[in-house]
Design an enzyme around this catalytic site. Sequence first.
Site, PDB file in Angstrom:
ATOM      1  N   ASP A  10       0.821  -1.357   0.051  1.00 54.47           N
ATOM      2  CA  ASP A  10      -0.021  -0.012  -0.153  1.00 54.47           C
ATOM      3  C   ASP A  10       0.875   0.955  -0.065  1.00 54.47           C
ATOM      4  OD1 ASP A  10      -2.306   1.695   0.228  1.00 54.47           O
ATOM      5  OD2 ASP A  10      -1.548   1.769   2.454  1.00 54.47           O
TER       6      ASP A  10
HETATM    7 MG   LIG Z   1      -2.831   3.273   3.499  1.00 54.62          MG
END
Ligand SMILES: [Mg+2]
Length: 230
Positions: A10
């Site tokens: 991420d």
């Molecule tokens: Mg994040």
Amino acid sequence: MKKYKYLLFDLDDTILDFGAAENKALDFVLKSHEISAVPGLYERYKTINQNHWEMLERNELTKDQVLTERHEMFFRELGETVDGSVVDDMYRTQIAEHGHRLFEGALDVIKILSEAYPLYIITNGVKDTQEKRLANSGILPYFKDVFISEDTGYQKPMKEFFDYTAGRIDGFHCEDALIIGDSLTSDILGGINSGIDTCWYNPKAKRNPFEFRADFEIRQLNELFHVLDR
Ligand SMILES: [Mg+2]
């Protein structure tokens, strides 16, 4: 033998310090509306923003609605009516400008890992904003590819997002991959939805209020070395 062959990272609040960029952007937006920041105001925006992205994750809003309505609601609470798309343009210009600051130590971890693993970015967000931030951050050379929800047509935690990603990585098998991310509702749940192991980056030791669990949990990115060497 190493269990994992592919690492899916991420971006926001895992590698890049999105919170810092968000504060600058909010500061700018509030000043331009001649509103002075009072204690708790930024946190209130962040809660509203978070709630809106979670509504997108549950398919209750479209992405465009998220982008505009988060500002409209925030300003409404401050007694102002604004055009959310105008505010959002201003806000995202600021995020793109300031949003490339890396967390301390993140670059070193990424550099070292990139020598042993193909690394990929998986991020929910707006294509032009994310691309500008990535380019400015200096981390792009260490990643094989970047998957942005706006490009894929789906967002984390939808299984379709991960199917799209998997289809574009040579020789990819879900059981060979690990997702590393700070969000339980997008990164960790996404991994669970698509049969990929997950590592929750939880630097502030937040409590997990959900029934589901990540396979691993770390407080600092360099703890990943232990996770991968088990
Ligand atoms: Mg994040």
